[in-house]
Design an enzyme around this catalytic site. Sequence first.
Site, mmCIF file in Angstrom:
data_model
loop_
_atom_site.group_PDB
_atom_site.id
_atom_site.type_symbol
_atom_site.label_atom_id
_atom_site.label_comp_id
_atom_site.label_asym_id
_atom_site.label_seq_id
_atom_site.Cartn_x
_atom_site.Cartn_y
_atom_site.Cartn_z
ATOM 1 N N GLU A 45 0.828 -1.200 0.000
ATOM 2 C CA GLU A 45 0.000 0.000 0.000
ATOM 3 C C GLU A 45 0.870 1.261 0.000
ATOM 4 O O GLU A 45 0.603 2.222 -0.731
ATOM 5 C CB GLU A 45 -0.925 0.014 1.218
ATOM 6 C CG GLU A 45 -1.930 -1.137 1.239
ATOM 7 C CD GLU A 45 -1.432 -2.335 2.020
ATOM 8 O OE1 GLU A 45 -2.261 -2.992 2.654
ATOM 9 O OE2 GLU A 45 -0.211 -2.609 1.979
ATOM 10 N N ARG A 76 19.966 -22.287 -5.902
ATOM 11 C CA ARG A 76 20.961 -21.945 -6.918
ATOM 12 C C ARG A 76 20.280 -21.245 -8.094
ATOM 13 O O ARG A 76 20.273 -21.740 -9.212
ATOM 14 C CB ARG A 76 21.702 -23.204 -7.366
ATOM 15 C CG ARG A 76 22.472 -23.863 -6.225
ATOM 16 C CD ARG A 76 23.283 -25.064 -6.673
ATOM 17 N NE ARG A 76 22.452 -26.190 -7.069
ATOM 18 C CZ ARG A 76 21.942 -27.087 -6.213
ATOM 19 N NH1 ARG A 76 22.155 -26.969 -4.911
ATOM 20 N NH2 ARG A 76 21.228 -28.102 -6.665
ATOM 21 N N LEU A 99 10.908 -40.487 5.923
ATOM 22 C CA LEU A 99 10.404 -39.191 6.361
ATOM 23 C C LEU A 99 9.146 -38.814 5.596
ATOM 24 O O LEU A 99 8.195 -38.268 6.177
ATOM 25 C CB LEU A 99 11.480 -38.111 6.180
ATOM 26 C CG LEU A 99 11.106 -36.694 6.602
ATOM 27 C CD1 LEU A 99 10.557 -36.639 8.019
ATOM 28 C CD2 LEU A 99 12.305 -35.756 6.448
#
Length: 362
Positions: free
Chosen positions: A55, A210, A299
């Site tokens: 804004e 990267r 995981l």
Amino acid sequence: MSFPDDYRFMARALTLARRGLYHTDPNPRVGCVLVREGAIVGEGWHRRAGEPHAEANALEAAGERARGATAYVTLEPCCHYGRTPPCTDALLDAGVSRLVAAMTDPNPQVAGKGLAILREAGLAVECGLLAAEAQALNPGFIRRMTEGRPFVRVKLAMSLDGRTALASGESRWLTGEAARLDVQRLRARSSAIMTGSGTLLADDPGLNVRLPEAERQPLRVILDTDLRTPPTAKTFRLPGAVLVCTAVADAARQAPLREADAIIAVLPRLDSGLDLRAVTGELARRECNELHVECGPALAGALLQAGLLDELVIYLAPLLLGDRARGLFRLPELTRMRERRELEILDTRAVGRDWRLTLRPR
């Protein structure tokens, strides 16, 4: 009441907000367009944390032309002092007469208060235009503010027969160069990049971004219940912070990693490993919005079972690895089809020679 041009100007504000995709963390990505008599008189976006909000940038571009204008903002204007003054004050001081917001701010410090302040000051205020598009810009900020954890995105690569690596663990490279570049963009938009100690020991990944346009390195996170991470790991030699989450509180065992400049967080241990909800809570306390995970099947399966996997991005390579190769998720054996894990496909697209599938658990 929304007018036909409102959609066009809000779409422009969303386009501006996307320019902050890689840079605003831990703040949300926000865009603002000021319109007077049907013409854009100023526009801006939040560039990075600590700098003026969208804004303020739009008001500076508009100058005196902001008086009597309509402001289109992708997120409710803030009404509190943080690193910058309240945007509600700036809009009132500039004489804006109408505000159209895409969504309310999930931050409890705002959460509708900004809109109420502007209404009470006499502005015509509307909220909800292109709300879904605005929410899609900031899934992590919304998740952190409403649930106290980051938005978790798991990235995996697999062959056509659903394999991620050979039985030996060799996996470079399943996907082509275009897919690997696409992954860099996912990393760049994230607050943190996480892997498990098994993947770190097997592949020694850098876990860094990267891309030449990336000005910020996300926090790198290693889940290492028993503190097996060597201080010589490549990730410690790269710019940026590394957080090692472990259940080992022994200061002597932590010392080599601290000497390598690692940050250590000691978290509760469960039978299956680290308490993943404690991990995501720790990352939320560190103001992480989006967590990008690149990991092995253990995981990935644990996050899915814990109900913490919000989005799954799979790169599908046109090759076969055979039934002895490693799978995507380590999950308990299913004995009935009703136990299966269902996913919803959000997007499919070609990325070079590979396909990218974006999914979420049902």
